[in-house]
Enzyme design. Structure first.
Site, PDB file in Angstrom:
ATOM      1  N   HIS D 191       0.854  -1.187   0.000  1.00 34.79           N
ATOM      2  CA  HIS D 191       0.000   0.000   0.000  1.00 34.79           C
ATOM      3  C   HIS D 191       0.886   1.231   0.000  1.00 34.79           C
ATOM      4  O   HIS D 191       1.860   1.294   0.744  1.00 34.79           O
ATOM      5  CB  HIS D 191      -0.918   0.007   1.227  1.00 34.79           C
ATOM      6  CG  HIS D 191      -1.849   1.193   1.240  1.00 34.79           C
ATOM      7  ND1 HIS D 191      -2.921   1.283   0.396  1.00 34.79           N
ATOM      8  CD2 HIS D 191      -1.848   2.342   1.956  1.00 34.79           C
ATOM      9  CE1 HIS D 191      -3.545   2.439   0.604  1.00 34.79           C
ATOM     10  NE2 HIS D 191      -2.912   3.102   1.538  1.00 34.79           N
ATOM     11  N   GLY D 200      -6.942   3.497   1.713  1.00 38.53           N
ATOM     12  CA  GLY D 200      -7.802   3.620   0.538  1.00 38.53           C
ATOM     13  C   GLY D 200      -7.148   4.296  -0.638  1.00 38.53           C
ATOM     14  O   GLY D 200      -5.930   4.205  -0.829  1.00 38.53           O
ATOM     15  N   LEU D 226     -10.159  -3.395   4.423  1.00 37.56           N
ATOM     16  CA  LEU D 226      -9.229  -2.729   3.501  1.00 37.56           C
ATOM     17  C   LEU D 226      -8.021  -2.111   4.220  1.00 37.56           C
ATOM     18  O   LEU D 226      -8.190  -1.311   5.144  1.00 37.56           O
ATOM     19  CB  LEU D 226      -9.984  -1.623   2.737  1.00 37.56           C
ATOM     20  CG  LEU D 226      -9.153  -0.857   1.697  1.00 37.56           C
ATOM     21  CD1 LEU D 226      -8.693  -1.779   0.588  1.00 37.56           C
ATOM     22  CD2 LEU D 226      -9.956   0.306   1.141  1.00 37.56           C
ATOM     23  N   ASP D 227      -6.821  -2.488   3.781  1.00 35.75           N
ATOM     24  CA  ASP D 227      -5.572  -1.890   4.279  1.00 35.75           C
ATOM     25  C   ASP D 227      -5.418  -2.027   5.795  1.00 35.75           C
ATOM     26  O   ASP D 227      -4.749  -1.205   6.432  1.00 35.75           O
ATOM     27  CB  ASP D 227      -5.487  -0.402   3.892  1.00 35.75           C
ATOM     28  CG  ASP D 227      -5.478  -0.206   2.378  1.00 35.75           C
ATOM     29  OD1 ASP D 227      -5.010  -1.114   1.677  1.00 35.75           O
ATOM     30  OD2 ASP D 227      -5.931   0.845   1.905  1.00 35.75           O
ATOM     31  N   ALA D 228      -6.025  -3.063   6.354  1.00 39.75           N
ATOM     32  CA  ALA D 228      -5.983  -3.223   7.807  1.00 39.75           C
ATOM     33  C   ALA D 228      -5.328  -4.537   8.231  1.00 39.75           C
ATOM     34  O   ALA D 228      -5.329  -4.883   9.406  1.00 39.75           O
ATOM     35  CB  ALA D 228      -7.395  -3.132   8.385  1.00 39.75           C
TER      36      ALA D 228
END
Lengths: 283, 283, 283, 283
Positions: D191, D200, D226-228
């Site tokens: 990311h 995001g 998401l992205d966690a």
């Protein structure tokens, strides 16, 4: 060497640099440092000059009068300062000593060019350290049920000491909105996370929970919105799974004090211009 | 956006900035970037402007003629270049592919603004990679007993391709003095140590032997004295007792390619001024 | 939490870890930290265990007796220490206060686990700062024509205070060979360059002259050869053409004190093993 | 050198290290690397051994049988792998080439120990680069109105190629929850921000808007949120007010590819243990 610092922000356009340089050259100004920045996104232009004071035929007021027409022509937001007129910086702390001790040592050894008229704290812990430096220490306890009297007292002290800058050196209290507005772009905070990550309380706990591989610190101007003011400086340090929250706190302290002292230095040397909640830092 | 880059070095004095800014303003030049530096130790002044080409009424020659009197007045060493006239960069490599692959990828993806007319190597290993990029590959073997013919051939190729820059992307051969002199400040090398530590061969072995805790890489202009030319860029990476020489080599590769690509970018964008075997880099 | 620290170096071989782990498990030792390193280049094995003291049925002497047969079997160079028996560290300084102030603050705030029985300096400048911390200050001037009496006095003080570690916190004097030998791997120096670059005097001047883009500091054990002892820790900070020697000195101070405090911490926590003029640091 | 990698997580307690070390010593196992970690916050113990395969009398199955009783005794979550059995890694990309080119070059030059059975992309752009490396390229377009068929095809390809790892090398599509669950801790994403900041889309735009002074990248396992997912590796690079979003994108690319390649290496060498949405990385 004594210098004048001319700091300008204005809508971008042709001829600004020429006009300012010409003005300085006309008066035989010896420029020791010059920085420009054109921001293509918002169409603004930023500029900082450092000029040998002894090369100019003005004092600050004389400079202001002579420069005013140019400033007006280009709709400049501008300021001029004299390196010989030191900023008056009130330091505020709570119980943690690392940032305060670091700033005091830098100040004492001549590395941080400012006056420190007093230190304000909501605790007594750091009195002896401060007083050893010959600086008055004001204990202003904060009543959790009724904080306003404390902040009124803080405000009064800042005014009484004619301070132009307030540094929250891990003060750990949230300033009320009226103080934030009153001392806009004059109150500098050190937040113990790499903002915008981990806003608010216990950022190292938050960092440990999320399992990040770097922790950081952020020096910023205080605004009404918590930890959301213009960022002056940031840095990080690597951590691993081995680092407990306690270790993160210890590692973080070194980043905090480095970042705060760098940010404060930029502020003291008139290197920071705030625009649109962001900073131009002519480091 | 097409720009002209005006790069100046001259003895310091009052009025240089005003004269240059005035010149640009007179012709309505739109400055997109400006950088100054006064070196107090040697009394020299350095300056770089980037100006929108379409804002000026000149081509390069016109600029040169118009600016010549100012340049003369201040005894300037200066140059003007056009961002639309891309530098012609010959890459030289040996067997290691990491720096070459990195530069070729940056070039291909439009990140590195130059032409690469050819690659020269003393080995055949990297031919296929280079030719896939549509770039001619010249294999010029170096006879350890008699190196001159190889370097004559290199020199001929550089001239035939009208190159203005040569990058030694881990070429691993020492250029003869006449080539160093002929292409002064045009040949960029990446040395796999943090100079001045570990000059010469096998720097990672030297680093391992000394037990340093950081290893690095240095991008510099090549001069007659080995690894002693003006440094453009450096960086380091942390190592520990666990890192064998092989691991250092692997970690070092990443530093080498990053440092070389940053250094080359500075060179291509006319951000580097060499003075007294040191560089001013207007990054 | 009180721990025993078991630190071992021996020729590598099969079964060492099992033997040591077994020994600890037999006595129900609760390992809180374990680190191993096999050096493939020289065939040595290094190991450090931290064990909860209250989980073991021994004091240090009991441990030594019980462990001796294993140590002998594997020809171990080893030591065991008790985190509750704090190291006694004599700090030596000259006129510069930054390293000394940093160490004293860390010590005072409980961040640096040691006793500081006294500070020795060849100047009077730092007396008040040291005495405020409640630490005796010994002024031992060094006569440039006849340094031995001063070093005899230093040696006597170190012995009288039963110190086991000496830290040269920018002491700026070269210790005579006999002292280096006598306190082998007990004297820690901070050198203000990224060794092996810029050995000896005025490293920032050397760095400025060479035009490096990073400057650094090195924490190392003192040996007879100047600035050539085993390196414990290093770090660097970025500089540019704008940074004068004075600025380098200021930026370097921050690196020096960070590197020294990290190196000293490793030493105090028995994380450093010296072998072949290099260190294994189980950070 | 071929090694077995034994990776263990279990509730902490006395005797685990001894039992495992003993087991290895009994069979004459030559340990080349050993790492432990006791997490005091959650009471778990983590351990990784690398053992010369030729020193043990087992193959993997033999090892598993022999070790099973110990694993059961301590309620271990564990795995053993053979460095000679390379992981099969499917790379997924979109249009941006920097991460993919970097991984392919590392793979081709033997720096990244894995097989790459195929590359999957939702665009055709990178086909030629991939096929030059001799790797099949599958173009699986994603219909924004109906993404499921594309992900079914991706899933089928991953299975057909017997892949055990999927790397999202700037794939720019969000995987559906069922895929995240199915390939739990097998899908690695890069990311382009320093998470948890700027989750995001368009993180560099977010970073520019907030005025941060460092931008970063995060390599993590993909989970439904998401992205966690658990973070494997992160790094940052300094930016200033001068850096436009375009420059941030360029600077960020270098961080992204470095962080992704480091994270993937840790994964391939079985150095990562996931626990409680965090990672232990025995780097």
């Amino acid at each position: 060497m004594r210098t004048f610092r001319l700091v300008i922000a204005c809508p971008d356009g042709v001829g600004i640099v020429a006009k300012v340089s010409n003005f300085l050259a006309t008066y035989n100004g010896w420029i020791t440092e010059a920085s420009h920045h054109s921001d293509n996104q918002n169409g603004w232009f930023f500029m900082r000059h450092e000029i040998r004071a002894d090369s100019l035929p003005f004092d600050l007021d004389g400079f202001r009068q002579a420069f005013a027409p140019i400033a007006k022509e280009f709709s400049m937001v501008w300021r001029i300062s004299d390196s010989a007129e030191m900023r008056r910086v009130v330091l505020m702390a709570s119980r943690e000593s690392h940032c305060l001790a670091d700033l005091l040592h830098r100040w004492r050894s001549g590395e941080m060019d400012c006056e420190i008229p007093c230190v304000i704290s909501n605790h007594e812990d750091l009195r002896s350290m401060v007083e050893w430096h010959g600086i008055p220490y004001h204990h202003v306890p904060v009543d959790p049920q009724n904080k306003q009297p404390a902040f009124d007292e803080v405000s009064r002290l800042v005014d009484d000491y004619s301070a132009d800058t307030v540094v929250l050196a891990r003060y750990m209290q949230i300033l009320p909105p009226d103080l934030c507005q009153r001392y806009r772009h004059q109150v500098i905070n050190i937040h113990h996370s790499f903002l915008p990550s981990f806003v608010g309380a216990k950022p190292y706990h938050q960092a440990s929970l999320r399992g990040v591989k770097l922790i950081g610190a952020t020096c910023h101007y205080v605004t009404e919105e918590l930890d959301a003011g213009p960022i002056i400086e940031q840095d990080v340090v690597r951590v691993t799974h081995r680092d407990s929250i306690e270790t993160m706190v210890r590692l973080g302290k070194d980043v905090e004090k480095m970042v705060l002292s760098r940010g404060l230095r930029f502020h003291l040397e008139d290197r920071v211009i705030v625009h649109d909640n962001k900073t131009v830092v002519f480091a």
